[in-house]
Scaffold this motif. Structure first.
Motif, PDB file in Angstrom:
ATOM      1  N   ALA A 129     -32.270   7.704 102.803  1.00 29.32           N
ATOM      2  CA  ALA A 129     -31.325   6.653 102.404  1.00 29.32           C
ATOM      3  C   ALA A 129     -32.021   5.303 102.293  1.00 29.32           C
ATOM      4  O   ALA A 129     -31.698   4.491 101.434  1.00 29.32           O
ATOM      5  CB  ALA A 129     -30.169   6.572 103.402  1.00 29.32           C
ATOM      6  N   ILE A 130     -32.984   5.062 103.161  1.00 23.57           N
ATOM      7  CA  ILE A 130     -33.620   3.747 103.215  1.00 23.57           C
ATOM      8  C   ILE A 130     -34.749   3.629 102.189  1.00 23.57           C
ATOM      9  O   ILE A 130     -34.910   2.607 101.537  1.00 23.57           O
ATOM     10  CB  ILE A 130     -34.158   3.446 104.638  1.00 23.57           C
ATOM     11  N   THR A 131     -35.534   4.692 102.061  1.00 28.03           N
ATOM     12  CA  THR A 131     -36.729   4.585 101.209  1.00 28.03           C
ATOM     13  C   THR A 131     -36.647   5.467  99.974  1.00 28.03           C
ATOM     14  O   THR A 131     -37.525   5.395  99.115  1.00 28.03           O
ATOM     15  CB  THR A 131     -38.002   5.017 101.982  1.00 28.03           C
ATOM     16  N   GLY A 132     -35.641   6.336  99.890  1.00 28.70           N
ATOM     17  CA  GLY A 132     -35.575   7.282  98.774  1.00 28.70           C
ATOM     18  C   GLY A 132     -36.465   8.489  98.991  1.00 28.70           C
ATOM     19  O   GLY A 132     -36.590   9.343  98.114  1.00 28.70           O
ATOM     20  N   CYS A 161     -28.251   3.313 106.533  1.00 29.51           N
ATOM     21  CA  CYS A 161     -28.123   4.663 105.981  1.00 29.51           C
ATOM     22  C   CYS A 161     -26.662   5.048 105.867  1.00 29.51           C
ATOM     23  O   CYS A 161     -26.195   5.512 104.819  1.00 29.51           O
ATOM     24  CB  CYS A 161     -28.867   5.656 106.882  1.00 29.51           C
ATOM     25  N   HIS A 162     -25.935   4.822 106.951  1.00 30.09           N
ATOM     26  CA  HIS A 162     -24.536   5.247 106.956  1.00 30.09           C
ATOM     27  C   HIS A 162     -23.732   4.512 105.885  1.00 30.09           C
ATOM     28  O   HIS A 162     -22.966   5.117 105.133  1.00 30.09           O
ATOM     29  CB  HIS A 162     -23.900   5.037 108.324  1.00 30.09           C
ATOM     30  N   ALA A 163     -23.924   3.196 105.814  1.00 28.77           N
ATOM     31  CA  ALA A 163     -23.150   2.402 104.847  1.00 28.77           C
ATOM     32  C   ALA A 163     -23.494   2.811 103.420  1.00 28.77           C
ATOM     33  O   ALA A 163     -22.607   2.967 102.572  1.00 28.77           O
ATOM     34  CB  ALA A 163     -23.430   0.914 105.060  1.00 28.77           C
ATOM     35  N   VAL A 217     -21.146  -1.880 110.397  1.00 26.69           N
ATOM     36  CA  VAL A 217     -21.606  -0.605 110.956  1.00 26.69           C
ATOM     37  C   VAL A 217     -22.445  -0.859 112.202  1.00 26.69           C
ATOM     38  O   VAL A 217     -23.369  -1.682 112.180  1.00 26.69           O
ATOM     39  CB  VAL A 217     -22.468   0.182 109.942  1.00 26.69           C
ATOM     40  N   LEU A 218     -22.112  -0.153 113.278  1.00 27.71           N
ATOM     41  CA  LEU A 218     -22.975  -0.123 114.464  1.00 27.71           C
ATOM     42  C   LEU A 218     -23.835   1.130 114.388  1.00 27.71           C
ATOM     43  O   LEU A 218     -23.308   2.251 114.395  1.00 27.71           O
ATOM     44  CB  LEU A 218     -22.122  -0.108 115.737  1.00 27.71           C
ATOM     45  N   GLY A 219     -25.142   0.941 114.254  1.00 32.45           N
ATOM     46  CA  GLY A 219     -26.075   2.067 114.285  1.00 32.45           C
ATOM     47  C   GLY A 219     -26.654   2.215 115.678  1.00 32.45           C
ATOM     48  O   GLY A 219     -26.944   1.212 116.339  1.00 32.45           O
ATOM     49  N   ILE A 220     -26.780   3.445 116.133  1.00 29.68           N
ATOM     50  CA  ILE A 220     -27.293   3.699 117.486  1.00 29.68           C
ATOM     51  C   ILE A 220     -28.416   4.729 117.423  1.00 29.68           C
ATOM     52  O   ILE A 220     -28.245   5.822 116.879  1.00 29.68           O
ATOM     53  CB  ILE A 220     -26.161   4.191 118.426  1.00 29.68           C
ATOM     54  N   ASP A 221     -29.571   4.351 117.953  1.00 29.80           N
ATOM     55  CA  ASP A 221     -30.690   5.286 118.113  1.00 29.80           C
ATOM     56  C   ASP A 221     -30.672   5.703 119.577  1.00 29.80           C
ATOM     57  O   ASP A 221     -31.162   4.975 120.440  1.00 29.80           O
ATOM     58  CB  ASP A 221     -32.007   4.590 117.754  1.00 29.80           C
ATOM     59  N   PRO A 222     -30.070   6.863 119.879  1.00 31.77           N
ATOM     60  CA  PRO A 222     -29.776   7.166 121.280  1.00 31.77           C
ATOM     61  C   PRO A 222     -31.031   7.440 122.103  1.00 31.77           C
ATOM     62  O   PRO A 222     -32.002   8.009 121.616  1.00 31.77           O
ATOM     63  CB  PRO A 222     -28.892   8.416 121.192  1.00 31.77           C
ATOM     64  N   GLY A 223     -30.993   7.034 123.350  1.00 32.37           N
ATOM     65  CA  GLY A 223     -32.088   7.277 124.277  1.00 32.37           C
ATOM     66  C   GLY A 223     -31.660   6.828 125.655  1.00 32.37           C
ATOM     67  O   GLY A 223     -30.765   5.993 125.791  1.00 32.37           O
ATOM     68  N   LEU A 224     -32.306   7.392 126.658  1.00 35.51           N
ATOM     69  CA  LEU A 224     -31.935   7.080 128.030  1.00 35.51           C
ATOM     70  C   LEU A 224     -32.732   5.867 128.527  1.00 35.51           C
ATOM     71  O   LEU A 224     -32.201   5.003 129.208  1.00 35.51           O
ATOM     72  CB  LEU A 224     -32.235   8.313 128.902  1.00 35.51           C
ATOM     73  N   THR A 225     -34.006   5.792 128.147  1.00 32.94           N
ATOM     74  CA  THR A 225     -34.849   4.673 128.566  1.00 32.94           C
ATOM     75  C   THR A 225     -34.622   3.452 127.665  1.00 32.94           C
ATOM     76  O   THR A 225     -34.509   2.335 128.142  1.00 32.94           O
ATOM     77  CB  THR A 225     -36.331   5.085 128.538  1.00 32.94           C
ATOM     78  N   ARG A 226     -34.554   3.708 126.354  1.00 35.17           N
ATOM     79  CA  ARG A 226     -34.276   2.644 125.384  1.00 35.17           C
ATOM     80  C   ARG A 226     -33.295   3.198 124.370  1.00 35.17           C
ATOM     81  O   ARG A 226     -33.591   4.160 123.664  1.00 35.17           O
ATOM     82  CB  ARG A 226     -35.543   2.223 124.638  1.00 35.17           C
TER      83      ARG A 226
END
Lengths: 196, 196
Positions: free
Chosen positions: B115-118, B155-157, B7-16
């Motif tokens: 998903a990560i912490t419940g 989370c996705h997986a 899985v490729l996870g992407i946290d979208p942003g223009l600067t980072r």
């Protein structure tokens, strides 16, 4: 047509993305090159819809080879449910311009209205009938997204001074007419259209 | 690694724009493949910035060949000044997934946290330390956008059931544990990590 500036105007949207290509000469007269709408089906995934929009925009870029791309600016404050899709489509438009080595600019709806009618709070029909008149179209382009894309393209060319790439629009503070640059641009375009 | 879902996870942003690639197996254990951030300079035009982000994402797609792409969902209600750029970057991520023939999904920040912490209202540090623990990382990925991208990928997986492509997550209503699917997934991942 070598002295004309060819502008691709884009009214971004996920369901209907308006595209309009105009040639604008130094005397601010303009002619229609292409107008249309790229549509994507609402039942596709967002990524697929954006790919359909990108494919449609690439065809327009390849066929009409604009000098510059102008995109309507999207605001988060426009609190419609579609605003995120509109922002994403505008991102695709700006990406494709950059990837084609073209300068791109965004203009707000009120900048477009002011450039076309001289009045930033003009209603949509006023803008559309002005666009039809300037481009000597016998019918208004449909749907409205297509007409809006032409308005964005004309706005961009007029604000930057048409094919005159020095970018000076209108006269300085001593201008006797007392008109705004947009009003002067409009008056000049009307005169140019009347000469034909 | 043939039985793992990449899985490729992407946290979208223009600067980072955070990017994280993980392999997740049917037992929900996961391993780190790649983590990083694609940056674009704020003094570039928006289209150029999006082109830089797209180029960076294409490199990650080509090098790591994910099976699926997961992108954090952006809301207009997040009334930060950066929200439009974030939406545009998310559009680029979804476009590239579609153009690579990959399925893509979006997840809300609270879906990722749950998903990560419940717990959907977990704070960022809780999420990040869970991510580090699941992936057996000795240090937290920096900047936070990189860690967030890994969280989105995990989370996705886990929501779709890891490498088990039937998509069934956890047990049905008769499950004796009384845990949410996310809590069960987490417990199982912890057990899997402890076994190593």
């Amino acid at each position: 047509m070598a002295s004309a500036l060819r502008v691709l105007g884009i009214d971004p949207g996920l369901t209907r993305c308006g595209v309009g290509v105009v040639d604008v000469r130094a005397d601010r007269s303009a002619s229609l090159v292409h107008v249309g709408v790229v549509r994507s089906a609402p039942d596709l995934a967002v990524g697929e819809r954006l790919a359909v929009i990108a494919a449609g925009l690439r065809i327009v870029l390849a066929e009409h080879r604009p000098d510059v791309v102008a995109v309507e600016r999207v605001f988060a404050q426009q609190n419609r449910s579609t605003v995120m899709g509109t922002a994403q489509a505008s991102g695709i438009a700006l990406l494709l311009a950059a990837e084609h080595g073209l300068p791109a600019a965004t203009h707000t709806p009120s900048e477009v209205k002011a450039a076309i009618t001289g009045y930033g709070a003009a209603d949509k029909r006023q803008v559309q009938s002005m666009v039809a008149r300037v481009l000597r179209l016998e019918v208004l382009p449909q749907p409205a997204d297509a007409a809006d894309a032409l308005a964005i393209a004309l706005c961009h060319a007029w604000r930057r001074g048409g094919a005159d790439r020095t970018g000076t629009v209108g006269a300085g503070a001593g201008d006797p007419g007392g008109l705004t640059p947009a009003q002067r641009a409009w008056a000049q375009a009307e005169k140019a259209a009347a000469r034909r």
